[in-house]
Scaffold this motif. Sequence first.
Motif, mmCIF file in Angstrom:
data_model
loop_
_atom_site.group_PDB
_atom_site.id
_atom_site.type_symbol
_atom_site.label_atom_id
_atom_site.label_comp_id
_atom_site.label_asym_id
_atom_site.label_seq_id
_atom_site.Cartn_x
_atom_site.Cartn_y
_atom_site.Cartn_z
ATOM 1 N N ILE A 140 54.295 84.096 23.498
ATOM 2 C CA ILE A 140 55.250 83.324 24.313
ATOM 3 C C ILE A 140 55.521 84.098 25.591
ATOM 4 O O ILE A 140 55.717 85.311 25.579
ATOM 5 C CB ILE A 140 56.557 83.086 23.533
ATOM 6 C CG1 ILE A 140 56.269 82.301 22.250
ATOM 7 C CG2 ILE A 140 57.574 82.345 24.385
ATOM 8 C CD1 ILE A 140 57.472 82.126 21.354
ATOM 9 N N SER A 141 55.559 83.392 26.725
ATOM 10 C CA SER A 141 55.750 84.051 28.017
ATOM 11 C C SER A 141 57.151 84.638 28.126
ATOM 12 O O SER A 141 58.081 84.232 27.420
ATOM 13 C CB SER A 141 55.531 83.051 29.154
ATOM 14 O OG SER A 141 56.564 82.090 29.172
ATOM 15 N N ASN A 142 57.293 85.591 29.050
ATOM 16 C CA ASN A 142 58.600 86.217 29.267
ATOM 17 C C ASN A 142 59.639 85.202 29.721
ATOM 18 O O ASN A 142 60.804 85.262 29.319
ATOM 19 C CB ASN A 142 58.474 87.331 30.316
ATOM 20 C CG ASN A 142 57.671 88.513 29.802
ATOM 21 O OD1 ASN A 142 57.640 88.777 28.603
ATOM 22 N ND2 ASN A 142 57.007 89.218 30.710
ATOM 23 N N ASP A 143 59.228 84.262 30.569
ATOM 24 C CA ASP A 143 60.167 83.250 31.063
ATOM 25 C C ASP A 143 60.710 82.399 29.913
ATOM 26 O O ASP A 143 61.906 82.101 29.859
ATOM 27 C CB ASP A 143 59.480 82.356 32.091
ATOM 28 C CG ASP A 143 59.224 83.082 33.406
ATOM 29 O OD1 ASP A 143 59.830 84.150 33.622
ATOM 30 O OD2 ASP A 143 58.409 82.574 34.203
ATOM 31 N N VAL A 144 59.823 82.007 29.014
ATOM 32 C CA VAL A 144 60.258 81.181 27.885
ATOM 33 C C VAL A 144 61.158 81.997 26.951
ATOM 34 O O VAL A 144 62.155 81.481 26.431
ATOM 35 C CB VAL A 144 59.043 80.624 27.124
ATOM 36 C CG1 VAL A 144 59.476 79.936 25.827
ATOM 37 C CG2 VAL A 144 58.272 79.645 28.003
ATOM 38 N N MET A 145 60.814 83.271 26.738
ATOM 39 C CA MET A 145 61.657 84.119 25.896
ATOM 40 C C MET A 145 63.069 84.202 26.464
ATOM 41 O O MET A 145 64.059 84.096 25.724
ATOM 42 C CB MET A 145 61.043 85.521 25.784
ATOM 43 C CG MET A 145 59.732 85.594 25.028
ATOM 44 S SD MET A 145 59.853 85.201 23.268
ATOM 45 C CE MET A 145 60.751 86.645 22.672
ATOM 46 N N ALA A 146 63.178 84.392 27.788
ATOM 47 C CA ALA A 146 64.488 84.486 28.433
ATOM 48 C C ALA A 146 65.235 83.156 28.338
ATOM 49 O O ALA A 146 66.445 83.118 28.074
ATOM 50 C CB ALA A 146 64.318 84.904 29.890
ATOM 51 N N GLU A 147 64.499 82.062 28.546
ATOM 52 C CA GLU A 147 65.111 80.737 28.472
ATOM 53 C C GLU A 147 65.660 80.464 27.069
ATOM 54 O O GLU A 147 66.773 79.952 26.910
ATOM 55 C CB GLU A 147 64.069 79.675 28.834
ATOM 56 C CG GLU A 147 64.528 78.236 28.653
ATOM 57 C CD GLU A 147 65.531 77.800 29.684
ATOM 58 O OE1 GLU A 147 66.195 76.767 29.466
ATOM 59 O OE2 GLU A 147 65.668 78.488 30.714
ATOM 60 N N MET A 148 64.890 80.817 26.050
ATOM 61 C CA MET A 148 65.328 80.569 24.683
ATOM 62 C C MET A 148 66.506 81.468 24.302
ATOM 63 O O MET A 148 67.410 81.045 23.569
ATOM 64 C CB MET A 148 64.168 80.785 23.712
ATOM 65 C CG MET A 148 63.068 79.738 23.815
ATOM 66 S SD MET A 148 63.655 78.047 23.571
ATOM 67 C CE MET A 148 64.256 78.125 21.888
ATOM 68 N N ALA A 149 66.514 82.704 24.798
ATOM 69 C CA ALA A 149 67.646 83.596 24.527
ATOM 70 C C ALA A 149 68.919 83.034 25.141
ATOM 71 O O ALA A 149 69.998 83.045 24.524
ATOM 72 C CB ALA A 149 67.346 84.988 25.076
ATOM 73 N N SER A 150 68.807 82.525 26.369
ATOM 74 C CA SER A 150 69.956 81.925 27.040
ATOM 75 C C SER A 150 70.437 80.688 26.294
ATOM 76 O O SER A 150 71.637 80.492 26.077
ATOM 77 C CB SER A 150 69.573 81.565 28.483
ATOM 78 O OG SER A 150 70.598 80.827 29.101
ATOM 79 N N LEU A 151 69.496 79.866 25.888
ATOM 80 C CA LEU A 151 69.848 78.634 25.189
ATOM 81 C C LEU A 151 70.497 78.941 23.846
ATOM 82 O O LEU A 151 71.473 78.284 23.440
ATOM 83 C CB LEU A 151 68.581 77.793 24.983
ATOM 84 C CG LEU A 151 68.765 76.407 24.378
ATOM 85 C CD1 LEU A 151 69.667 75.550 25.246
ATOM 86 C CD2 LEU A 151 67.411 75.732 24.202
ATOM 87 N N ASN A 152 69.987 79.945 23.152
ATOM 88 C CA ASN A 152 70.549 80.313 21.856
ATOM 89 C C ASN A 152 71.970 80.852 22.010
ATOM 90 O O ASN A 152 72.854 80.561 21.190
ATOM 91 C CB ASN A 152 69.650 81.348 21.183
ATOM 92 C CG ASN A 152 70.031 81.575 19.731
ATOM 93 O OD1 ASN A 152 70.001 80.653 18.917
ATOM 94 N ND2 ASN A 152 70.396 82.803 19.401
ATOM 95 N N ALA A 153 72.188 81.642 23.057
ATOM 96 C CA ALA A 153 73.530 82.164 23.306
ATOM 97 C C ALA A 153 74.497 81.027 23.612
ATOM 98 O O ALA A 153 75.640 81.004 23.129
ATOM 99 C CB ALA A 153 73.488 83.161 24.465
ATOM 100 N N TYR A 154 74.048 80.063 24.419
ATOM 101 C CA TYR A 154 74.896 78.916 24.750
ATOM 102 C C TYR A 154 75.206 78.107 23.491
ATOM 103 O O TYR A 154 76.330 77.647 23.291
ATOM 104 C CB TYR A 154 74.188 78.042 25.782
ATOM 105 C CG TYR A 154 75.001 76.853 26.216
ATOM 106 C CD1 TYR A 154 76.054 76.990 27.124
ATOM 107 C CD2 TYR A 154 74.723 75.578 25.729
ATOM 108 C CE1 TYR A 154 76.802 75.898 27.525
ATOM 109 C CE2 TYR A 154 75.462 74.479 26.116
ATOM 110 C CZ TYR A 154 76.501 74.640 27.016
ATOM 111 O OH TYR A 154 77.239 73.563 27.407
#
Length: 693
Positions: free
Chosen positions: A456-470
Motif C-alpha cells: 500500500i502506498s504511503n499516501d493511502v497509509m496516511a489517508e487510512m490513518a487519518s480516517l481511522n482516527a476520525y
Amino acid sequence: MAEIKRLQSQQVFNKPIGIVQPSTSAVEAGRNLERLGSQMMQRAFEAEVDVQKQKGIDAARGFAATNTDQEIVYRKLPQGLSKIAQREAQPIIDKKYSAALLSDMKAEAKKLRADFDKDPDGFDNAFSAYVKKTAELTDPRYKAIAIDVGAEIAGQNTADIYADKAEADDAQDYKNMFDAITSSGQDLEAFIGAGAPIHDGSVAHAKFMNTMREIDELVDLHGDRMSVTQERNMRTNLKRQYGGAMASSVVAKLQALPEFQDPAFGADMAANVINALEQVYRSGSIDAIEPAVMKHLTDAGFSERMISGDVFDSESRRVIAGDISVMENNFQERLTATKSANQAGVTMRTLSEGGVASQDHMNNLFDNLGYNSVESLMNDLPNILNPANKETQGIRNILLHNNSDLPDVVRNIFTTDNLQRLANNGQLPLAMDLFQQTTKRLNVDGSGVNTVQRGISNDVMAEMASLNAYRNGVKDASFVEYFQRKGELKRDPQRKEMLNSYLGSDGNNKQITIGKFVDSALPSDATPEEKGYYLKYAEDLVLMHGTEKATEILEQSANKVFVKSKFISNNVRSRFAPEKAFPLRTDMDVFQVHTQSILDTADGDYKLGDNAFLIPDPRHGSVNPVYMLVDENNMPIMSGSKPLLTSGQAVVEQRMKMNQKTSLEVREQMRVEYQRRLQFGKQIDDGDFGFYP
C-alpha cells in the motif's frame, strides 16, 4: 404320312488341345494356409474395431443435445471412450446438435416467414442476421454447423417462398438442389471429422469437387433465384466446411502427437504450432514457417495443397484461419486456466507454510478464489473476517497472517473513490477493519505494534490513518460529508495558507504549528500516543471548522476516546480500554470471567488487574478489542509455548444467546453503541444492568 429325310454328316477337323502343365496343388495349399492366418488376425482386429465403433454409436445414441425444456446444452463426449469410439460417436453427436440447431432455426424461420412471405430477399437479410447472432452465441465447435444449418434453412425457406409464386415447380427443384448441396457439405465435414483421409486423391477430395460442380449446376439452372451473395456464400461455406474440417483434423492430430504430451511444456509447444498453422492460412504460404514446426504440421497431416489457391481463395483461408484462431484460443484458455489454478495451489501452500508470495501470485490466487472486484470481496468480507468454515478461515489467514503484498483487489478497496462509495452503502467500517487487521502486527513480546504496508502506498497509509482516527474520535459529520469536504480541501491550492491563517501566531509572533495546536487542545496528561493519534486528522478539523470548533472537538474527544484503565499495561490512557469497550456491567463481568478462565491455563498464578494486564492489538479496533495478556514486566503470559490472548468473543456469544441474534448482528449492534457513546458522551441506556464505574 411319314416323311423320310437324309442324314447329313459333318466334317471332322484336327484341333489342338492345349498345353498340360504339372500340378502345383501342394504349393498353393501352403499359400492358402498363410493367407488364412493373416485373414483371421485381420478379422479379429476388425471385430474389435466394430465393437469400439458400436460403443461409440451406443454412447452417441444416449447423448442428449437439449435439456428437458428443449434448450440446447453443449456437453463434451462421455469420458472413457476409446479414440475409435470417439470418432464414431462424434459425427452422430454433431448431427444431434445440427438437428437441435435445425429445430430452433426452423422455429425462428417460421416466425420470419409470416413477416416476409412475399419478400425472399427481406427474409434472407433478417434470417441471416439471426443466424449470425446465433453463431456468435454457439459453442465454438458448432459455429460452422450453426452457419451451415442457417444457410440450409435460409435456402429452404427462400426456396419455399419462391415456390409460393408462379414458378412453384422450378422453385422446388432449386430447393432440392440446394438441400442436396447443403447436405453434401455437412456430410463432407462429418466424413473428414470421422478421420477420413484428406489428400488430393482421397474420397473426401472427390466429394468436395463433386459438390462444387453441383453449385455450378445450381447457378446455371437457378441463378435468378439466388441472392446477390448466395453463390459466393455457398462456395465459401463449402470451402470452410472442407478446409475447416481438414484444419480441425490437423489441430486434433497435433495435440495428440507424442512430443506434445509433456505435462510441463507440451501444451505450450502445441499451442505455438497451432498458431503457426493459423498464420499459414492467413498468409497462404509456408515460407515463414521454421522447418521444425513444418515437420510437426506434416506429421499431423498438413500439406501445402490445403492452402492452394486452386481450391481456397484468400477469403476462404481467412475464414478458416479465424476458426483455427478460435481453436487456439480455446486451447490457450484451457492451458492458462490450468496453469493459473496450479499456481494458485502453490501460492496457497507457500502462504500456509509461512512463506511470502509475489504481487502477481497474490493477484492470481484471489482471481482463482473468485474475488476479482472490490464488490465481490466486500460482499463476502463479513464471512471472511468471522469465518464459519475451513475455507473462509484459510482466506482470512491469507489476508491477515502473512506479510506478502496485498492483491490488487484488496488494495483497490482503499482508494478514495471506493472508500467514498463504501461510505455511501454503509460498508466503510468493514473496510477500515480490514485495513487495520492486514497492516498492523502486535509484537510477540508485547513491546508494541508494527505497521506493515503490504504494497500500500504511503499516501493511502496516511489517508487510512487519518480516517481511522476520525472514525474513533467524536465525528461531527457523516463519512459522506467528511469525504466531500475533505476532497474539496485536498484540491484547494491554498490549503497550507488557509491552515496557517486559522492557526495564527503566538505571543512571539511565531506561526503556531498543528502539533502545538493539538498539545494545547488535549489534557495535560495526554500520552504521546494520543497526540500522534489526533495529529492524523487535526489539520482537516481545523480547515473544516476553524480552531475554536476543532479545539472543542478535540477536548470532547480526548476523554471519550482515551480512557485510563487499571487493566491496561502500565496503567495508561488507551482507546482500547475494556471499560470503554464494555461499559455495561454484564458485558464487563462476562469479559473478566472469560479472561480469568484463560489466565487459569497459564504457567503460573495470575489475576487480571493484579499481576496480569492487557496490551491491545490495534488491528481489531476499539469496538471489540483483542488483547495480549502480559505480566508486570510486559512479558507475554504463556501456556506452554503459546502466548495467551483474550477478547470480547464471550461477550458476543452471550449477547447472541440473550437476544437471539447472529454474530454479525451483535457485532454491528456493538459498533453502533460505541459510536453513539462517542457522539453523545453518555451511556446508551441505563436499563437494568448498570454501567461499569
